[in-house]
Design a protein around this motif. Structure first.
Motif, PDB file in Angstrom:
ATOM      1  N   ALA A 192      38.295 141.649  89.559  1.00 45.45           N
ATOM      2  CA  ALA A 192      39.338 140.709  89.979  1.00 45.45           C
ATOM      3  C   ALA A 192      39.415 139.539  88.998  1.00 45.45           C
ATOM      4  N   PHE A 249      38.904 139.672  85.911  1.00 48.33           N
ATOM      5  CA  PHE A 249      39.548 140.129  84.673  1.00 48.33           C
ATOM      6  C   PHE A 249      41.001 140.543  84.890  1.00 48.33           C
ATOM      7  N   ASP A 250      41.504 140.404  86.120  1.00 51.33           N
ATOM      8  CA  ASP A 250      42.915 140.728  86.347  1.00 51.33           C
ATOM      9  C   ASP A 250      43.810 139.738  85.630  1.00 51.33           C
ATOM     10  N   GLN A 251      43.281 138.544  85.375  1.00 56.34           N
ATOM     11  CA  GLN A 251      44.007 137.627  84.513  1.00 56.34           C
ATOM     12  C   GLN A 251      43.356 137.739  83.144  1.00 56.34           C
TER      13      GLN A 251
END
Lengths: 303, 572
Positions: A184, A186-188
């Motif tokens: 999560a 690394f979702d950005q």
């Protein structure tokens, strides 16, 4: 809960007793989705059966506990059947004495439910090649637990030697919330990770798995370092001009740190065995990512 | 899904941009946002706004970014779908739905680890509350209604992201305060300008809320972030009002940012209809006019109108239930196989089958309506509809409706679909029953099969979710006698002990931006096209809907409707 003790019995007697009980209670074996075989010694039995029973609320199952007893005693099979409140399915404890210890598969085969998957779980010591074990051979999925081994990191490092698709280990299941949280984060977009390390209490197989998974996916060297625990305590990933950190000290709540963003508190509790088992039973297809990771752990030198 | 910056059709954002707070340290997401807004309203050189948009994009989550995430792997099925950082704003948070369903569902999502770090929840309502009061209400709602056990650490995570903005929907100041609050949340929680607005209010409040959102620029996402709106049924009370409502929503949000919640579609058993039909070979070959005699879709409620009397009077059972829930169920049961399991292919097939729905010529013979009168419901004496508080004594609103529909396509021609719903019936039950034709030839003597009924496949949606197959079986004994037996798959028995509630699934889908389970406006309009002629036919009649005693199976005219076709309703 009703429990029945059957001394010096046979598998077919147990089977007919199960049928009789079902008819008495008026609940035929519908809705059961799998047979869960638990192979453990007497000292692990209570906790293991309890965890399996709790997991069976999500996955109604027939639970067969195989408990090898004294080799020196006369060959015999003692059974204890439990039906009722504790579990949605049925629990049968099978105590194997003498020579029967080596022939548990013959006891199990008439007791496995037809047409539905079998899962074998070794809460304690596990065979080196679970799929080649006579009992393990019945399982579509074979669950081991490296943490219960005397040298648990060595155990996880050697898992690949006996690996067959369908094998999995609870040390891997334990880190799902960590992996989920990191994914999560690394979702950005974060940027290239240079290196990093996983902090955990000494001799922690999950830390090795997490470090290898991260280094494979991020293509960066991730090492394991020791902390006071409990369990995993932190993951630190260094990147140009900052770091991504997940830190947990009280085994319940973690702090997520990302460059350019406020620190955030996230629930990240250690889970009871029943939850781990329930996760394991949710998907019965081979876990390819686990295979890649234990392959990496075998060659890994960052411990 | 990429919500890239596109000029909205809705004219300029208006002069009342958000007010700038007094002092802001070092560049932040907040300033970047202001820059984007400034770019819109003041026509600053395009370079600046592009740079700002890029900066904003680096803080936002889109599907592309998630796919590029090195830690995500389609083979890694253990990692759950987690929404990106975002804020959920609930209008009407003091309402019953929010307290009983939405707030507990948010907690349950958190407990399953499906909420993103930094997730924040903003309550908006006309109450003189501080954050702590809102937190207390949420805490109580979670304790009382959540399905997963209460864990302090999960509550702590959620509680940190709770905010409350007091005000009424026509109060400009309150919405300006909401803008400020959202900006502050973006700064302190890193939510990147991703907002979902949940309108948990009566539909008459939609226009003013959406107008306010437009006025304050909240409907326009900066590049790389998203704005979504969630609306609850009813989507209008006829085709015309549904279109008007849609215009209001459409003027502010792009169609793929509008999520219409029909909570039935979030139920596991409803989703399982698709698995049952399209993942198996056993059922699809007989799922057509060659084998199916007719289909009955029922939603029976044991409760009366109770506190909803004001809303219910003038709406009635057909608009309240058949137009949305039952026609959606019909679409899922009758549609052709979608080419893929995505939103577009699913909606395409549902639309096709809804388009093919035809009404019988004589609506007098193929519809029935009723109104409950006083009687005994489960051992308790209850009032009739006309005696309920808030219902005018001459109300002609129906509390029971049954209709017969046909589907004009090759698969279903000649197979009637009977839909019925009612309040204060004998039992609470929702099911889809596919009733098959009798065997063309029975090699048994007539007396042997006297009590053999028709084979049926019943999808039980609530309560006791599951699937029943009914077929004939020999009664043990020396005589040959064949009788109906049931084969039962009890989905709910234990599978569902902690499986997600419909709202959990739907809220998560909103936050992820995954629309397959939400009806599209076209489906809404097609459903009204089915219901409107029936409503007009009923409105023309001077007759009072036929009374039926509370706690029974409905009016006799509904039984006659079936009897005319030589069929009977399944027992409730």
């Amino acid at each position: 809960m009703t429990s029945f003790l059957m001394g010096s019995t046979t598998a077919s007697e147990i089977s007919s007793q199960l049928t009789r009980l079902r008819h008495q209670v008026g609940a035929p074996a519908v809705g059961m989705v799998l047979t869960l075989v638990v192979v453990c010694d007497e000292s692990h039995q209570y906790d293991a059966v309890r965890a399996a029973s709790e997991a069976s609320r999500e996955h109604p199952s027939r639970i067969l506990a195989v408990i090898p007893r004294e080799r020196e005693e006369a060959t015999r099979l003692d059974a204890e059947i439990r039906v009722g409140e504790l579990t949605t399915g049925e629990v049968v404890l099978l105590r194997l004495y003498g020579e029967l210890r080596e022939h548990a598969d013959s006891v199990l085969s008439p007791l496995l439910l037809a047409d539905i998957p079998v899962v074998v779980w070794w809460p304690g010591d596990a065979p080196e090649a679970p799929a080649k074990d006579p009992v393990g051979g019945y399982g579509q999925r074979r669950v081991t637990d490296a943490r219960s081994a005397r040298d648990s990191v060595a155990a996880i490092r050697s898992r690949i030697d006996g690996y067959t698709p369908g094998d999995t280990d609870l040390a891997w299941t334990r880190i799902t919330p960590w992996r989920s949280l990191l994914a999560a984060a690394f979702d950005q977009p974060v940027g290239k990770i240079l290196d990093g390390y996983v902090e955990a209490e000494p001799d922690h197989p999950s830390a090795a798995l997490l470090a290898v998974w991260l280094s494979q996916k991020l293509d960066a060297p991730i090492r394991v370092t020791e902390s006071k625990g409990p369990g995993l305590t932190a993951v630190r990933l260094r990147l140009d001009g900052g770091e991504v950190v997940v830190e947990r000290h009280d085994s319940r709540t973690a702090t997520l740190v990302r460059p350019g963003q406020p620190n955030r508190q996230v629930a990240l509790a250690r889970r009871p065995t029943s939850d781990l088992l329930a996760e394991e039973l949710r998907r019965l297809d081979p876990d390819e990512v686990y295979e890649e990771t234990i392959r990496g752990v075998a060659q890994y030198d960052g411990l | 899904m990429n919500d890239s910056e596109q000029p909205s059709s809705a004219g300029p954002a208006g002069p009342a941009g958000p007010a700038e707070p007094e002092s802001v340290p070092s560049p932040t997401a907040h300033e970047i946002e202001l820059a984007v807004h400034a770019g819109e309203s003041l026509n600053v050189p395009p370079d600046d706004s592009r740079a700002a948009a890029q900066a904003a994009a680096s803080t936002a989550t889109t599907m592309e970014v998630m796919e590029a995430n090195p830690l995500r792997d389609p083979r890694d099925k253990r990692l759950p779908r987690v929404a990106g950082p975002c804020v959920l704003v609930i209008f009407g948070v003091t309402g019953d739905l929010a307290r009983r369903k939405l707030l507990p569902a948010i907690y349950d999502l958190g407990n399953r680890g499906l909420l993103p770090p930094g997730f924040s929840l903003v309550g908006f309502a006309r109450r003189d509350w501080a954050h702590q009061d809102f937190a207390q209400i949420t805490h109580d709602a979670v304790k009382e209604h959540a399905r997963t056990p209460f864990r302090e650490e999960v509550w702590k995570q959620i509680c940190e992201g709770l905010h409350f903005v007091p005000g009424s929907f026509d109060d400009d100041g309150a919405f300006d305060a909401l803008v400020m609050a959202l900006k502050e949340i973006d700064e302190t929680r890193g939510t990147g300008g991703n907002y979902a607005f949940y309108l948990s209010t009566p539909p008459k409040a939609f226009p003013v809320i959406i107008q306010q959102l437009k006025r304050t620029g909240l409907t326009k996402p900066p590049a790389g972030s998203w704005r979504r709106v969630v609306i609850e049924k009813p989507f209008g009370h006829d085709l015309k009002s549904a279109r008007e409502l849609n215009q209001v929503v459409d003027s502010a949000f792009k169609p793929d940012s509008v999520f219409r919640i029909d909570h039935y579609l979030g139920k596991e058993t409803v989703q399982n209809i698709l698995a049952l039909r399209f993942a198996n070979t056993l059922f699809e070959p007989i799922w057509n006019r060659g084998y199916v005699d007719h289909v009955q879709i029922t939603m029976a409620e044991d409760i009366g109108v109770g506190g909803r009397a004001g809303y219910y009077d003038g709406i009635g059972a057909a608009r309240d239930v058949i137009q949305n829930h039952l026609l959606q169920l019909l679409a899922l049961v009758a549609m052709e196989d979608p080419t893929a399991f995505g939103a577009a292919p699913l909606r395409r097939e549902k639309e096709k089958v809804l388009e093919a729905v035809t009404l019988p010529e004589d609506l007098g013979l193929s519809t029935a309506r009723g109104q409950y009168t006083k009687g005994w419901q489960g051992g308790v004496p209850v009032r009739g509809f006309l005696e309920e508080e808030g219902v005018p004594p001459d109300s002609k609103t129906e509390t029971y409706a049954a209709i017969k529909l046909e589907i004009a396509n090759r698969r279903w021609a000649g197979v009637p679909f009977y839909l019925r719903t009612g309040k204060r019936l004998g039992r609470r039950m929702t099911e889809v029953a596919v009733v098959f034709q009798r065997a063309p030839h029975l090699p048994f003597s007539k007396t042997d099969t006297e009590i053999l009924g028709q084979n049926a496949l019943v999808i039980r949606i609530q309560p006791d979710e599951g699937i029943t197959v009914r077929f004939g079986s020999k009664v043990p004994g020396t005589a040959m006698e064949v009788r109906d037996v049931n084969m039962d798959f009890a989905y709910g028995e234990a599978f569902l002990e902690s499986s997600p509630e419909a709202y959990e699934r739907l809220l998560l889908d909103v936050l992820i931006g995954d629309p397959p389970l939400f009806p599209h406006q076209r489906e809404v309009e097609l459903s009204w096209k089915v219901i409107d002629p029936i409503e007009e036919f009923w409105a023309k009649s001077d007759e009072q809907p036929e009374g039926y005693p509370a706690g029974t199976g409905g009016p006799t005219s509904a039984d006659e409707l079936m009897a005319r076709d030589g069929r009977a309703w399944r027992r409730l």
